[in-house]
Design a protein around this motif. Structure first.
Motif, PDB file in Angstrom:
ATOM      1  N   ASP A 175      41.581  58.514  33.248  1.00  0.00           N
ATOM      2  CA  ASP A 175      42.763  59.353  33.079  1.00  0.00           C
ATOM      3  C   ASP A 175      43.982  58.604  33.592  1.00  0.00           C
ATOM      4  O   ASP A 175      44.112  58.345  34.791  1.00  0.00           O
ATOM      5  CB  ASP A 175      42.561  60.666  33.850  1.00  0.00           C
ATOM      6  CG  ASP A 175      43.742  61.607  33.715  1.00  0.00           C
ATOM      7  OD1 ASP A 175      44.727  61.269  33.024  1.00  0.00           O
ATOM      8  OD2 ASP A 175      43.687  62.702  34.322  1.00  0.00           O
ATOM      9  N   GLU A 176      44.903  58.275  32.699  1.00  0.00           N
ATOM     10  CA  GLU A 176      46.058  57.479  33.108  1.00  0.00           C
ATOM     11  C   GLU A 176      46.907  58.196  34.151  1.00  0.00           C
ATOM     12  O   GLU A 176      47.567  57.545  34.977  1.00  0.00           O
ATOM     13  CB  GLU A 176      46.932  57.118  31.907  1.00  0.00           C
ATOM     14  CG  GLU A 176      48.077  56.185  32.284  1.00  0.00           C
ATOM     15  CD  GLU A 176      48.899  55.705  31.106  1.00  0.00           C
ATOM     16  OE1 GLU A 176      49.770  54.838  31.301  1.00  0.00           O
ATOM     17  OE2 GLU A 176      48.676  56.194  29.976  1.00  0.00           O
ATOM     18  N   ALA A 177      46.894  59.531  34.136  1.00  0.00           N
ATOM     19  CA  ALA A 177      47.678  60.277  35.120  1.00  0.00           C
ATOM     20  C   ALA A 177      47.251  59.942  36.547  1.00  0.00           C
ATOM     21  O   ALA A 177      48.026  60.135  37.493  1.00  0.00           O
ATOM     22  CB  ALA A 177      47.539  61.777  34.870  1.00  0.00           C
ATOM     23  N   LYS A 178      46.033  59.435  36.706  1.00  0.00           N
ATOM     24  CA  LYS A 178      45.534  59.093  38.047  1.00  0.00           C
ATOM     25  C   LYS A 178      45.965  57.692  38.494  1.00  0.00           C
ATOM     26  O   LYS A 178      45.702  57.303  39.625  1.00  0.00           O
ATOM     27  CB  LYS A 178      44.002  59.188  38.078  1.00  0.00           C
ATOM     28  CG  LYS A 178      43.455  60.570  37.745  1.00  0.00           C
ATOM     29  CD  LYS A 178      43.890  61.598  38.761  1.00  0.00           C
ATOM     30  CE  LYS A 178      43.186  62.936  38.576  1.00  0.00           C
ATOM     31  NZ  LYS A 178      43.561  63.615  37.327  1.00  0.00           N
ATOM     32  N   MET A 179      46.625  56.946  37.609  1.00  0.00           N
ATOM     33  CA  MET A 179      47.027  55.598  37.991  1.00  0.00           C
ATOM     34  C   MET A 179      48.081  55.592  39.097  1.00  0.00           C
ATOM     35  O   MET A 179      48.155  54.653  39.897  1.00  0.00           O
ATOM     36  CB  MET A 179      47.542  54.824  36.771  1.00  0.00           C
ATOM     37  CG  MET A 179      46.444  54.357  35.826  1.00  0.00           C
ATOM     38  SD  MET A 179      45.294  53.187  36.605  1.00  0.00           S
ATOM     39  CE  MET A 179      46.360  51.745  36.790  1.00  0.00           C
ATOM     40  N   ASP A 180      48.897  56.642  39.171  1.00  0.00           N
ATOM     41  CA  ASP A 180      49.861  56.713  40.269  1.00  0.00           C
ATOM     42  C   ASP A 180      49.134  56.871  41.601  1.00  0.00           C
ATOM     43  O   ASP A 180      49.581  56.358  42.628  1.00  0.00           O
ATOM     44  CB  ASP A 180      50.835  57.870  40.050  1.00  0.00           C
ATOM     45  CG  ASP A 180      51.783  57.611  38.892  1.00  0.00           C
ATOM     46  OD1 ASP A 180      52.228  56.456  38.745  1.00  0.00           O
ATOM     47  OD2 ASP A 180      52.077  58.552  38.127  1.00  0.00           O
ATOM     48  N   ALA A 181      47.995  57.575  41.585  1.00  0.00           N
ATOM     49  CA  ALA A 181      47.194  57.698  42.805  1.00  0.00           C
ATOM     50  C   ALA A 181      46.541  56.368  43.163  1.00  0.00           C
ATOM     51  O   ALA A 181      46.416  56.020  44.349  1.00  0.00           O
ATOM     52  CB  ALA A 181      46.135  58.781  42.632  1.00  0.00           C
ATOM     53  N   VAL A 182      46.120  55.609  42.147  1.00  0.00           N
ATOM     54  CA  VAL A 182      45.575  54.271  42.398  1.00  0.00           C
ATOM     55  C   VAL A 182      46.628  53.410  43.101  1.00  0.00           C
ATOM     56  O   VAL A 182      46.345  52.715  44.084  1.00  0.00           O
ATOM     57  CB  VAL A 182      45.125  53.606  41.080  1.00  0.00           C
ATOM     58  CG1 VAL A 182      44.777  52.134  41.314  1.00  0.00           C
ATOM     59  CG2 VAL A 182      43.935  54.347  40.487  1.00  0.00           C
ATOM     60  N   THR A 183      47.852  53.475  42.592  1.00  0.00           N
ATOM     61  CA  THR A 183      48.940  52.720  43.207  1.00  0.00           C
ATOM     62  C   THR A 183      49.140  53.133  44.653  1.00  0.00           C
ATOM     63  O   THR A 183      49.319  52.294  45.550  1.00  0.00           O
ATOM     64  CB  THR A 183      50.245  52.933  42.424  1.00  0.00           C
ATOM     65  OG1 THR A 183      50.055  52.533  41.069  1.00  0.00           O
ATOM     66  CG2 THR A 183      51.387  52.128  43.019  1.00  0.00           C
ATOM     67  N   ALA A 184      49.093  54.441  44.901  1.00  0.00           N
ATOM     68  CA  ALA A 184      49.331  54.961  46.252  1.00  0.00           C
ATOM     69  C   ALA A 184      48.225  54.568  47.211  1.00  0.00           C
ATOM     70  O   ALA A 184      48.477  54.314  48.397  1.00  0.00           O
ATOM     71  CB  ALA A 184      49.465  56.483  46.202  1.00  0.00           C
ATOM     72  N   VAL A 185      46.971  54.517  46.720  1.00  0.00           N
ATOM     73  CA  VAL A 185      45.834  54.240  47.606  1.00  0.00           C
ATOM     74  C   VAL A 185      45.638  52.744  47.819  1.00  0.00           C
ATOM     75  O   VAL A 185      45.629  52.253  48.950  1.00  0.00           O
ATOM     76  CB  VAL A 185      44.547  54.879  47.049  1.00  0.00           C
ATOM     77  CG1 VAL A 185      43.332  54.441  47.869  1.00  0.00           C
ATOM     78  CG2 VAL A 185      44.665  56.400  47.062  1.00  0.00           C
TER      79      VAL A 185
END
Length: 285
Positions: A175-185
């Motif tokens: 889910d691309e929407a989760k890529m911002d969370a990947v960036t944050a983590v």
């Protein structure tokens, strides 16, 4: 008389748009894996940086992206998010003609934005893989989250994974929407560890330890703990439990962290970083 064996096809050139630290890390990893330097191209506007890249890796460098991507089957967009739109729109005619596999490492910029900027008014897209590596990639110890658009075929996914795995582990996100969370983590995550190490070092000095001793003790502790986390099958909570004796020194410290709301603070910090990624996307649209 035996006919000569057919020669394998030449590798598809890889073009990097931007020659900064992350591009250098990936290029170094590729070269270390045996990828020939003459199949790697880099567009870098700074002449001194171009000279250094060519000298260090034996690759071909160019002043403009249009020169670098000419005939390249893989494009790696390694520029800052603030300039990515301009870069893509400049390369759009070649993208429509060449249909490359595009790999973007720009934080907060969605695949739909990249597709629109590269595809022109009709929005036709090249195959796009959006990814977020982190700075330990410079040591070959990074981790990268990857998302592929539906247009990326199995060979394309494998090609992207091979390229990014040259700098460390890879994790696919559906889910691309989760890529911002990947960036944050993970993208921002090394800075969190550095902040903890900084605070521990300062606290050690406050307890009277000499500067050099404080630094050595903290750095080796962080390194050793990281190795235990990565080399053990146990979750972090279990490893923490094993070194926290009831009524002991570690428990006193852990209780202080918990009372101070460390978990809630970390949760809020990562939530704020995730939201900032979304804001970057909107600001650069």
């Amino acid at each position: 008389m035996n006919s000569p064996s057919p020669q394998p096809p030449a590798p598809t050139p890889i073009a990097f748009i931007g020659g900064g630290n992350m591009a250098r890390s990936l290029i170094g990893g590729l070269v270390a894996r045996g990828v020939q330097g003459d199949s790697i191209r880099v567009a870098e506007p700074v002449e001194a940086a171009r000279t250094a890249l060519a000298a260090d890796f034996g690759i071909t460098t160019f002043a403009t992206g249009a020169e670098a991507v000419d005939g390249a089957g893989v494009w790696v967009l390694a520029v800052k998010p603030q300039v990515l739109r301009q870069v893509c729109e400049t390369l759009a005619p070649q993208a429509r003609e060449q249909r490359p596999l595009v790999i973007s490492i720009a934080a907060g910029i969605t695949s739909a934005q990249i597709a629109r900027w590269l595809g022109g008014d009709d929005g036709t897209a090249t195959s796009i893989v959006r990814c977020m590596p982190n700075t330990p990639a410079m040591l070959g110890a990074g981790v990268t989250g990857l998302f592929a658009t539906p247009g990326v075929d199995v060979p394309g996914r494998a090609q992207a994974e091979e390229l990014l795995s040259s700098a460390g582990k890879t994790v696919w996100i559906d889910d691309e929407a989760k890529m911002d969370a990947v960036t944050a983590v993970s993208g921002s995550g090394p800075a969190y560890v550095f902040l903890l190490a900084e605070a521990m070092e300062e606290a050690a000095k406050h307890q009277g330890l000499p500067d050099d001793a404080a630094r050595s003790l903290v750095l080796q502790t962080v390194l050793g703990a990281a190795r235990m986390l990565t080399e053990s099958d146990e979750p972090p909570a279990e490893l923490r439990r094993r070194v926290t004796s009831p009524g002991g020194t570690t428990q006193a410290a852990i209780e202080t962290f918990e009372t101070g709301g460390l978990r809630e603070l970390v949760d809020q910090a990562i939530a704020n970083a995730t939201e900032r990624g979304r804001q970057l996307s909107a600001a650069n649209d």
